[in-house]
Every structure is written in structure tokens, then in C-alpha cells.
Design an enzyme around this catalytic site. Structure first.
Site, PDB file in Angstrom:
ATOM      1  N   HIS A   1      20.398  42.855 -55.046  1.00  0.00           N
ATOM      2  CA  HIS A   1      21.755  43.250 -55.357  1.00  0.00           C
ATOM      3  C   HIS A   1      22.205  42.516 -56.708  1.00  0.00           C
ATOM      4  CE1 HIS A   1      25.709  44.499 -53.614  1.00  0.00           C
ATOM      5  NE2 HIS A   1      25.901  44.637 -54.824  1.00  0.00           N
TER       6      HIS A   1
ATOM      7  N   ARG B   1      25.487  51.107 -52.459  1.00  0.00           N
ATOM      8  CA  ARG B   1      25.682  50.170 -51.497  1.00  0.00           C
ATOM      9  C   ARG B   1      24.837  50.591 -50.203  1.00  0.00           C
ATOM     10  NH1 ARG B   1      28.200  47.148 -53.838  1.00  0.00           N
ATOM     11  NH2 ARG B   1      30.446  46.593 -53.819  1.00  0.00           N
TER      12      ARG B   1
HETATM   13  P1  NAP Z   1      34.558  54.630 -59.791  1.00  0.00           P
HETATM   14  O1  NAP Z   1      34.633  54.596 -61.278  1.00  0.00           O
HETATM   15  O2  NAP Z   1      35.474  54.317 -58.587  1.00  0.00           O
HETATM   16  O3  NAP Z   1      33.718  55.903 -59.736  1.00  0.00           O
HETATM   17  C1  NAP Z   1      33.474  56.395 -58.403  1.00  0.00           C
HETATM   18  C2  NAP Z   1      32.897  57.873 -58.763  1.00  0.00           C
HETATM   19  O4  NAP Z   1      32.458  58.285 -57.379  1.00  0.00           O
HETATM   20  C3  NAP Z   1      33.804  58.795 -59.056  1.00  0.00           C
HETATM   21  O5  NAP Z   1      33.116  59.608 -60.027  1.00  0.00           O
HETATM   22  C4  NAP Z   1      34.203  59.719 -58.085  1.00  0.00           C
HETATM   23  O6  NAP Z   1      34.792  60.798 -58.346  1.00  0.00           O
HETATM   24  C5  NAP Z   1      32.890  59.838 -57.371  1.00  0.00           C
HETATM   25  N1  NAP Z   1      33.135  59.871 -55.963  1.00  0.00           N
HETATM   26  C6  NAP Z   1      33.790  59.154 -54.856  1.00  0.00           C
HETATM   27  N2  NAP Z   1      33.722  59.744 -53.731  1.00  0.00           N
HETATM   28  C7  NAP Z   1      33.081  60.679 -53.672  1.00  0.00           C
HETATM   29  C8  NAP Z   1      32.813  61.878 -52.931  1.00  0.00           C
HETATM   30  N3  NAP Z   1      32.901  61.764 -51.649  1.00  0.00           N
HETATM   31  N4  NAP Z   1      31.980  62.998 -53.236  1.00  0.00           N
HETATM   32  C9  NAP Z   1      31.916  63.087 -54.867  1.00  0.00           C
HETATM   33  N5  NAP Z   1      31.854  61.939 -55.566  1.00  0.00           N
HETATM   34  C10 NAP Z   1      32.775  60.940 -55.289  1.00  0.00           C
HETATM   35  O7  NAP Z   1      33.426  53.178 -59.411  1.00  0.00           O
HETATM   36  P2  NAP Z   1      32.372  52.498 -60.292  1.00  0.00           P
HETATM   37  O8  NAP Z   1      33.063  51.464 -60.823  1.00  0.00           O
HETATM   38  O9  NAP Z   1      31.653  53.413 -61.153  1.00  0.00           O
HETATM   39  O10 NAP Z   1      31.521  51.909 -59.082  1.00  0.00           O
HETATM   40  C11 NAP Z   1      30.686  52.552 -58.286  1.00  0.00           C
HETATM   41  C12 NAP Z   1      30.241  51.782 -57.097  1.00  0.00           C
HETATM   42  O11 NAP Z   1      28.807  51.279 -57.770  1.00  0.00           O
HETATM   43  C13 NAP Z   1      30.908  50.828 -56.623  1.00  0.00           C
HETATM   44  O12 NAP Z   1      31.871  51.235 -55.614  1.00  0.00           O
HETATM   45  C14 NAP Z   1      30.013  49.874 -55.793  1.00  0.00           C
HETATM   46  O13 NAP Z   1      29.707  50.218 -54.605  1.00  0.00           O
HETATM   47  C15 NAP Z   1      28.881  49.934 -56.720  1.00  0.00           C
HETATM   48  N6  NAP Z   1      28.275  48.857 -57.588  1.00  0.00           N
HETATM   49  C16 NAP Z   1      27.190  47.951 -57.352  1.00  0.00           C
HETATM   50  C17 NAP Z   1      26.744  47.079 -57.914  1.00  0.00           C
HETATM   51  C18 NAP Z   1      25.453  46.421 -57.714  1.00  0.00           C
HETATM   52  O14 NAP Z   1      25.323  45.281 -58.318  1.00  0.00           O
HETATM   53  N7  NAP Z   1      24.568  46.946 -57.062  1.00  0.00           N
HETATM   54  C19 NAP Z   1      27.608  46.476 -59.109  1.00  0.00           C
HETATM   55  C20 NAP Z   1      28.858  47.231 -59.366  1.00  0.00           C
HETATM   56  C21 NAP Z   1      29.290  48.441 -58.416  1.00  0.00           C
HETATM   57  P3  NAP Z   1      36.332  61.207 -58.875  1.00  0.00           P
HETATM   58  O15 NAP Z   1      35.597  60.991 -60.656  1.00  0.00           O
HETATM   59  O16 NAP Z   1      36.298  62.685 -58.680  1.00  0.00           O
HETATM   60  O17 NAP Z   1      37.037  60.146 -58.684  1.00  0.00           O
HETATM   61  C1  GLV Z   2      29.209  44.671 -56.800  1.00  0.00           C
HETATM   62  O1  GLV Z   2      28.338  45.127 -56.147  1.00  0.00           O
HETATM   63  C2  GLV Z   2      30.461  45.225 -57.221  1.00  0.00           C
HETATM   64  O2  GLV Z   2      30.847  46.204 -56.466  1.00  0.00           O
HETATM   65  O3  GLV Z   2      31.116  44.866 -58.151  1.00  0.00           O
END
Ligand code: NAP
Ligand code: GLV
Length: 309
Positions: A272, A224
Site C-alpha cells: 500500500h 482498495r
Molecule cells: P476521485 O477524484 O474521486 O475519482 C474517482 C473516479 O471514479 C471518478 O472518475 C468517478 O467518476 C469514478 N467512479 C466512482 N464511482 C464510480 C462508479 N460506480 N462507476 C464508474 N466510475 C466511478 O478519486 P481519486 O483521488 O482519483 O482516488 C481514487 C482512489 O484511489 C481513492 O478513492 C483511493 O481508494 C485510491 N488511492 C489509493 C492509494 C494507494 O496508495 N494505493 C493512494 C491514493 C488513493 P466521475 O468522474 O463521474 O465522478
Molecule cells: C491512500 O490509500 C489514500 O487513499 O490516500
């Protein structure tokens, strides 16, 4: 069972049709203000009005992985907020990050510039071991990315809130492990959720710790825009402390035409699109979770409001 679909900036019809096919018997409609009560809503950046009008709502299903636009809203007390888990995005994220990493490591941007000038150039190969990659966030997307990068034999570090064992990835945990993680990493990949704890985490202090504090760190931000202290980036690039950045997300989107990031020679901007929700995969996932909830079974991807993700 009634389901409302409310997708700001996106056409609801393909989602309505897909959910009707996946959940025969359910009454699925595009949401309009004042609509009758529903059991579940499938949303992307919904207005507060939807939640205020639907106090009985049980499931609020986001069609994205990041829920930062939803955790800011006031939810009815019994509503579970559910995020997408992968939804076809993990492999795209792995492609995007590996592309950005390898383009930087192999200096393909320099070859492209030389080729435009008709120059047959040669650059000395760089040492892979000097380009340790640090992945912030080892969730659904971060783990997939870390594993993909490890396949190219780069040293890989991973940082998360709780400890996570991934083959080929050196794990660092929580605030105590953060500075050591940054120091051991040269290319930093951000895949954290945007929460109170992570806003502004890509700032001058933290980015300066990359690569043991030596110049030459590189940033890939695919999570983000709010993670990056935008004003800190250009001075770090101009001083040479950072060698470059690939940015897919921004504090204000679309990135305004006059923004300095568009024209900075060391910044690559994409709109994005590093990982897009795959509609059919995601409809199947959401329909499966709605069926499970209706049977009273637990589901994955439920957001913990205390953690913010
Ligand atoms: P997720 O499965 O919820 O994973 C989040 C990870 O971050 C987990 O490993 C979590 O730790 C860690 N985390 C959260 N808060 C933390 C902190 N304060 N300190 C250290 N580690 C922390 O999320 P995801 O599905 O992988 O997605 C991640 C992010 O990618 C989304 O929230 C979104 O913003 C972004 N995204 C971007 C796009 C794009 O097109 N650019 C697309 C999709 C997603 P734990 O394992 O200990 O819980
Ligand atoms: C895209 O940015 C998502 O969070 O899926």
C-alpha cells in the site's frame, strides 16, 4: 479557530506543527478523548468517539484521497467531509502504474529471472497495440495515470460514472459502457473509490471479459483491497485467463504472512505504497481549504454522501 489532529497509526506532531505554521492564530492540537470543541479536524481513520464528542464540527479533513474508512462513520449533520485532491499522489501513482505496465509488457520480470541464472536471453518484442490499458476511475489520480500511459503510445481506455473527455483516451461511461470497456482493455488499472457500487467489481466475471475474453489480461489494483474478489484471482491466474497481477492494496492490511498472494509467481505485491500523501503539500492544501471555509467560500473535494466519494 480550533483544529484537532487525529491520525491513527501516525505521529500527529509534524501535522500539528505544520498546521500551526500555515494557520497562524489557529489553536491546533492533537486530539485526545474528551478534548474541548473544535471547528475542524484533520484525520486519518479517526474513531467514532471523535465525531460523537464534536457535534459542532464543520470540516473533517482526510489526509488521504480515499474516504471509505470515513463514510462508514456517523458524522454530525453539519460536518463536511473533505478528501485530499492529489496531495502529491498523482505523479507517484503515474510512476507506479507505468512501471507495472512496462515491466509486464517488456517482460522485465522474465529478464530478471534469466539474469539471476546468468542466462543471456532474447525475447521477441510484443506489439504495443495489443496491450490496450483500461483505467477504471478518471478522477484526480485516474486521469493523471491515463495521460501518463498514453505518453508511451499504448491505446488507453477510461471508464467513469460521468463522461470525461481526455486527449488520447477512449472514454466509456457508466454501467452501460462497462462490458465494452473491459472487452477493449487488456491491462486493467483500478483507480475507483471503494463504495457500495464498486465493492467486489474486480471479480471472476468482469476480469474474464478483459482482452475480448481471450487469455492474457493483466490486473493492476492500486485503489482498495475491497474492490477485488480475492478468491477469484488465483484460479484466473492458474488457468492462464489472466497473465498476472500487481497488487498494492488488500482486503486485510498488512497482508497476512500466510496469504497466497505473497508467494504466487504471477502476483507482485507492494505494501500500500503506490502513492503516499506528501505532508507539506497536503498541509498547504488543507490550510487553504480551511481559510476558504472560514470566508464562506466553496471548496473542492467535498464528499457527496449519496455517491460515497
Ligand atoms: P476521485 O477524484 O474521486 O475519482 C474517482 C473516479 O471514479 C471518478 O472518475 C468517478 O467518476 C469514478 N467512479 C466512482 N464511482 C464510480 C462508479 N460506480 N462507476 C464508474 N466510475 C466511478 O478519486 P481519486 O483521488 O482519483 O482516488 C481514487 C482512489 O484511489 C481513492 O478513492 C483511493 O481508494 C485510491 N488511492 C489509493 C492509494 C494507494 O496508495 N494505493 C493512494 C491514493 C488513493 P466521475 O468522474 O463521474 O465522478
Ligand atoms: C491512500 O490509500 C489514500 O487513499 O490516500
Amino acid at each position: 479557530m480550533r483544529i484537532a489532529v487525529c491520525l491513527s497509526e501516525l505521529k500527529p506532531e509534524p501535522w500539528v506543527d505544520g498546521l500551526r505554521r500555515a494557520l497562524p492564530g489557529a489553536d491546533v492540537r492533537a486530539w485526545t478523548p474528551g478534548a474541548p470543541p473544535v471547528d475542524h479536524a484533520v484525520v486519518w481513520m479517526p474513531p467514532q468517539q471523535l465525531l460523537d464528542e464534536q457535534p459542532q464540527l464543520r470540516g473533517l479533513f482526510n489526509i488521504g484521497a480515499g474516504v471509505d474508512a470515513l463514510t462508514r462513520l456517523r458524522l454530525p449533520p453539519r460536518t463536511q467531509l473533505v478528501r485530499l485532491e492529489d496531495g502529491g499522489m498523482a505523479v507517484q501513482m503515474a510512476e507506479y502504474v507505468c512501471h507495472a505496465l512496462i515491466r509486464h509488457f517488456r517482460e522485465f520480470d522474465v529478464y530478471e529471472a534469466d539474469a539471476r541464472e546468468g542466462r543471456w536471453s532474447y525475447r521477441k518484442p510484443r506489439e504495443r497495440g495489443d496491450f490496450a490499458v483500461g483505467v477504471m476511475g478518471l478522477g484526480v489520480l485516474g486521469e493523471r495515470v491515463a495521460r501518463a500511459v498514453a505518453q508511451f503510445d499504448f491505446p488507453v481506455n477510461g471508464w467513469s460514472r460521468s463522461g470525461k473527455a481526455i486527449d488520447g483516451v477512449r472514454g466509456f461511461v457508466g454501467d452501460d459502457g462497462f462490458d465494452a470497456f473491459l472487452g477493449a482493455s487488456r491491462v486493467l488499472v483500478n483507480l475507483l473509490p471503494l463504495t457500495e457500487a464498486t465493492r467486489g467489481i474486480l471479480n471472476r466475471r468482469n476480469l474474464s471479459l478483459l482482452h475480448g475474453g481471450q487469455p492474457g489480461g493483466y490486473l493492476v489494483n492500486v485503489a482498495r483491497g475491497g474492490h477485488l474478489a480475492e478468491a477469484d484471482l488465483v484460479p484466473l491466474l492458474d488457468s492462464g485467463q489472466l497473465a498476472g497481477a500487481t497488487l498494492d492494496v488488500f482486503e486485510v492490511e498488512p497482508l497476512p504472512p500466510a496469504h497466497a498472494f505473497w508467494r504466487h509467481p504471477k502476483i507482485t505485491v507492494t505494501p500500500h505504497g503506490s502513492a503516499r500523501t506528501e505532508r507539506e503539500t497536503s498541509i498547504a492544501q488543507i490550510a487553504g481549504k480551511i481559510r476558504a471555509l472560514e470566508r464562506g467560500e466553496p471548496i473542492g473535494g467535498v464528499v457527496d454522501h449519496n455517491r460515497g466519494y
